[in-house]
Design a protein around this motif. Structure first.
Motif, PDB file in Angstrom:
ATOM      1  N   PRO A 120      -3.853   2.301   6.782  1.00 37.14           N
ATOM      2  CA  PRO A 120      -3.649   3.751   6.832  1.00 37.14           C
ATOM      3  C   PRO A 120      -2.395   4.305   6.299  1.00 37.14           C
ATOM      4  O   PRO A 120      -1.892   5.240   6.157  1.00 37.14           O
ATOM      5  N   VAL A 121      -1.456   3.237   6.108  1.00 30.98           N
ATOM      6  CA  VAL A 121       0.125   3.553   5.896  1.00 30.98           C
ATOM      7  C   VAL A 121       0.029   4.253   4.542  1.00 30.98           C
ATOM      8  O   VAL A 121       1.094   4.951   4.545  1.00 30.98           O
ATOM      9  N   GLY A 122      -0.692   3.967   3.564  1.00 30.66           N
ATOM     10  CA  GLY A 122      -0.507   4.961   2.466  1.00 30.66           C
ATOM     11  C   GLY A 122      -0.731   6.342   2.698  1.00 30.66           C
ATOM     12  O   GLY A 122       0.054   7.088   2.151  1.00 30.66           O
ATOM     13  N   THR A 129       1.354  11.725   9.177  1.00 30.43           N
ATOM     14  CA  THR A 129       0.778  10.791   9.998  1.00 30.43           C
ATOM     15  C   THR A 129      -0.204  11.550  10.933  1.00 30.43           C
ATOM     16  O   THR A 129      -0.849  11.001  11.740  1.00 30.43           O
ATOM     17  N   ASP A 130      -0.337  12.917  10.943  1.00 31.49           N
ATOM     18  CA  ASP A 130      -1.021  13.791  11.694  1.00 31.49           C
ATOM     19  C   ASP A 130      -2.476  13.984  11.156  1.00 31.49           C
ATOM     20  O   ASP A 130      -2.745  13.431  10.276  1.00 31.49           O
ATOM     21  N   ALA A 181       0.981  -1.187   0.189  1.00 33.79           N
ATOM     22  CA  ALA A 181       0.066  -0.093  -0.198  1.00 33.79           C
ATOM     23  C   ALA A 181       1.000   1.338   0.058  1.00 33.79           C
ATOM     24  O   ALA A 181       0.582   2.284  -0.741  1.00 33.79           O
ATOM     25  N   ALA A 182       1.870   1.219   0.774  1.00 32.79           N
ATOM     26  CA  ALA A 182       2.767   2.412   0.924  1.00 32.79           C
ATOM     27  C   ALA A 182       3.677   2.522  -0.353  1.00 32.79           C
ATOM     28  O   ALA A 182       3.669   3.708  -0.674  1.00 32.79           O
ATOM     29  N   PHE A 183       4.127   1.410  -0.902  1.00 29.57           N
ATOM     30  CA  PHE A 183       4.730   1.673  -2.098  1.00 29.57           C
ATOM     31  C   PHE A 183       3.842   2.107  -3.552  1.00 29.57           C
ATOM     32  O   PHE A 183       4.293   3.096  -3.848  1.00 29.57           O
TER      33      PHE A 183
END
Lengths: 125, 111, 577
Positions: C252-254, C261-262, B44-46
């Motif tokens: 939520p990491v995306g 992150t806030d 997801a982050a990538f």
């Protein structure tokens, strides 16, 4: 086509199509006729008929709901028709076959009537 | 049927006491759940950082694909590979993708 | 040493945990499917049953608020008499809304006015964010524009969650974020069970139409396969979209990676998702203009009646006015995305900043896909026929869980598999009890909820909490009963009670509200009639199940020698099962 009309037509075609596909298999043909195997060309015939009926069910759903929603609706009616087919065939294979014939004939006749009366645009009134 | 339990830890069943299968299952379960989630998060982050176009769309696409990956990770975690290999197979790609995501976010994206 | 080992292996009870990831791929997946499926089957059954009921939440709420019926009928008649659509009233209502906000909530950065329903009637509501950044609302009287105090104007309808209880329970178990996560984990487990099930089912095409009745374990397996395979597209879709709807909570990491992150980052993401980025306030004052011309222009651009008018940064020169539409236009049921039309204007210049046609999305393909997934899960499209299809497939999904759980124990009643070593018998007993409570017990909870709606006094404070208490209380009692009695007894008794409560519901309604089922149908109140007819159908099914269980139980008892040398039990055992 009104959604009620489309629903009935789609469900009838889906049920008939699924029943045909079922009876194209040896074990369910045996439930129907007692014969252990389908005669030579009957299997492919029934499979073709079943597939055609399922495909034909796309007509009322697209007519009633448009392309995108119609596709989702088609999947739903195919599932409903399959559930009906399994339940009825296991309960009484002969009556299931008769009902499937009736449903298929009525639905196809209904669609044909629309085409003959209004042309293919009749589905989009 | 051979004497091996589910332990693919390389020990014969005869001489040494094999790792209790319950512990191995627990290990797989933890790998599937948490390792799988780590891998899914890394994807997801990538994708959020790497996909071109509006970042809101990249983030959404990343989330959407991540759940499929997690499910597949769980499937794989319970296939006939050793528990150790499962952990590596999940955490190493997770670390790689996660690292790449952070790099991309810091340098390229962040718009 | 080797000899002892061999002997240990020869024992029936295996070491707990052996079986995971052993054998070939298919065998390993069969193990995964069994255990992943079983542990989540009870919760997922509840999710699917309540989810299916949630499809008809409005009908259920309608049945549960009989005092509203006369009011709704009068409103419908009034609307039929004067079908002016959103006529002259629209401007007046918007003006009242703006005046109210100006007078009472000066500092609010956002005004949201819902002037009417899609026909120009109905309520007038105003929303804003209060000091705690929470959504706050007020209802204004449509005759005077004055704020209405709570409870005013809606008659003495009984306080109830109505069908919304089933919705809430379905996605968060009435337990907020914790409940949401529990359901999310269960949904992921369902995906795993679906995939592993398909992998395990070697003869998925050969057995496609197979159902062999009255063959014990084989029948249960056939039933499990049938309901699952024949509705497989639906099951995958509903599980996946259910997770995807709450993406931001689960993954939520995306957002963290790309936005931050806030809280501000989260707000920015949500703003990006829902509309064109909000402008920063300019600091220059500008009075909020008359909203009616904007609403009318928006209506034309969207092609929909006005649902809401939102003013961002009212009183500032950078203010924007967003007009949102009702999805009641003719083609609404042909769209998968439930997004309504929207038109955004600059308050200062009147220029059009953004137009979104109904069904479109503000962003690219992923945003549209997200909207579509939400629409797919909540069946916001396609009308009544689609709702019935979802209801059928949802119940099939519930049946998939139930048959799976029952099959698990049916298999092990005849052949103890010792998965838990010496504790296996106790674990099996627990699972049997959980099966009864999860399936029959939940049914009791649901029908009990409807009974509570009619029996809890209308004027009682917090009566909606009492209704919920009956739901959970009956379910809890069912669990206790299932663990205390023998499973066969528990099944039979709970099915019998379920049948009784379901079949008697229309009678209860007649006694408490004064309307028999026939009256609903004659009046054309098909929502209430539908609820009662479905309860009757469920009652009949439960009664059939009760009779089947009673016959089986009597048959089993007859096969055992009675203590005093008496033989067959009289009654049902004479009948061929």
């Amino acid at each position: 086509m009104s959604t009620l009309h489309a629903s009935l037509a789609a469900l009838a075609l889906a049920f008939a199509g699924m029943a045909a596909l079922a009876f194209a298999m040896d074990r369910h043909y045996e439930q129907l006729t007692g014969a252990r195997e389908l005669p030579a060309r009957r299997g492919p015939q029934l499979r073709g008929l079943g597939t055609a009926l399922l495909a034909l069910a796309l007509v009322p759903v697209v007519s009633g709901w448009g392309g995108t929603v119609g596709t989702v609706a088609w999947l739903g009616f195919v599932s409903a028709g399959a559930l009906m087919a399994v339940a009825l065939i296991s309960a009484h294979a002969r009556w299931a076959a008769r009902l499937a014939w009736l449903a298929g004939v009525l639905a196809v006749a209904d669609l044909a009537w629309i085409v003959f009366s209004f042309g293919t645009t009749g589905f989009f009134r | 049927m051979s004497l091996s339990h589910s332990s693919h830890s390389g020990q014969s069943g005869h001489s040494a006491k094999p790792t209790h299968p319950g512990l191995l299952v627990l290990s797989r379960l933890l790998a599937a759940v948490f390792g799988g989630y780590a891998l899914a998060s890394a994807l997801a982050a990538f994708l959020a950082a790497a996909l071109p176009g509006a970042r809101v769309d990249a983030v959404i696409a990343g989330m959407q694909w991540s759940f499929a990956l997690h499910a597949l990770a769980v499937i794989w975690a319970f296939s006939p590979v050793s528990a150790g290999r499962v952990w590596l197979g999940l955490l190493v790609p997770a670390a790689l993708m996660g690292g790449a995501a952070l790099l991309l976010a810091r340098n390229g994206g962040g718009v | 040493m080797a000899g002892a080992f061999e002997m240990a292996k020869a024992q029936i009870s295996k070491v707990p945990g052996s079986g995971a990831a052993t054998g070939g791929f298919r065998q390993a997946q069969a193990w995964l499917h069994t255990w992943c499926g079983l542990w989540f089957s009870w919760l997922l059954f509840a999710v699917f049953l309540t989810g299916s009921l949630a499809v008809f939440q409005e009908a259920i709420t309608h049945w549960m608020t009989p005092e509203h019926h006369a009011e709704e009928a009068a409103e419908a008649a009034a609307r039929a008499a004067a079908p002016a659509g959103q006529g002259a009233d629209l401007g007046q209502r918007l003006a009242w809304g703006a005046a109210y906000m100006q007078k009472h909530h000066q500092g609010a950065q956002m005004w949201e006015i819902w002037p009417s329903d899609d026909k120009g009637g109905g309520d007038l509501h105003v929303y804003w964010f209060d000091a705690n950044r929470q959504y706050a609302d007020a209802e204004l009287d449509t005759a005077t524009g004055e704020e209405m105090t709570a409870g005013h104007g809606h008659g003495a309808a009984r306080a109830t969650m109505g069908g919304n209880h089933f919705v809430d329970f379905h996605y968060e178990l009435h337990a907020g974020q914790v409940g949401l996560w529990v359901i999310g984990i269960a949904a992921m487990a369902m995906l795993v069970a679906l995939v592993s099930g398909v992998i395990t089912h070697k003869r998925i095409f050969k057995d496609f139409f197979t159902f062999r009745a009255r063959k014990g374990q084989r029948s249960w397996l056939d039933a499990h396969n049938a309901v699952a395979v024949l509705t497989l597209p639906f099951q995958f879709m509903i599980a996946y979209t259910g997770i995807a709807i709450s993406s931001l909570s689960f993954m939520p990491v995306g957002v963290w990676t790309v936005y931050g992150t806030d809280q501000a980052a989260r707000t920015a993401f949500i703003a990006d998702m829902t509309e064109a980025g909000p402008p920063a306030p300019s600091g220059k004052p500008l009075a909020v203009p008359d909203l009616e011309p904007f609403a009318r222009r928006g209506q034309e651009l969207m092609g929909q009646a006005v649902r809401a008018v939102v003013v961002n940064h009212p009183g500032d020169a950078s203010a924007r006015i967003g007009v949102y539409g009702w999805n009641s236009d003719d083609r609404a049921h042909q769209r998968l995305s439930p997004n309504s039309g929207m038109a955004m204007f600059s308050a200062a210049t009147g220029e059009v900043l953004q137009v979104r046609l109904p069904g479109g999305a503000d962003g690219g393909t992923p945003s549209l896909a997200q909207a579509v997934m939400g629409g797919l899960h909540m069946v916001k499209f396609g009308g009544l026929a689609m709702k019935w299809l979802y209801f059928l497939c949802g119940l099939a999904g519930a049946a998939m869980m139930a048959t799976g759980a029952i099959l698990f124990m049916v298999k092990r009643r005849s052949r103890h598999q010792g998965e838990f070593g010496s504790a296996t018998a106790r674990v099996y007993r627990l699972i049997e009890g959980l099966n009864v409570a999860a399936i029959a017990g939940l049914g009791l909870g649901c029908i009990g909820y409807l009974w509570a709606n009619r029996l809890v006094p209308v004027g009682l404070a917090h009566r909606d909490d009492w209704e919920l208490a009956v739901f959970f209380g009956l379910w809890g009692l069912a669990l206790v009963h299932a663990l205390a009695c023998a499973p066969a007894t528990a099944w039979r008794q709970q099915m019998g009670l379920l049948a009784m409560l379901c079949l008697l519901l229309p009678l209860l309604n007649w006694i408490t509200v004064g309307e028999p089922l026939s009256a609903h149908m004659l009046e054309g109140d098909w929502e209430s009639a539908g609820v009662e007819l479905f309860c009757l159908a469920t009652g009949l099914a439960a009664a059939w199940a009760w009779r089947w269980l009673a016959r089986r139980g009597a048959g089993a008892a007859a096969r055992q020698k009675a203590p005093k040398g008496q033989t067959a039990v009289a009654g049902p055992s004479e009948v061929q099962a």
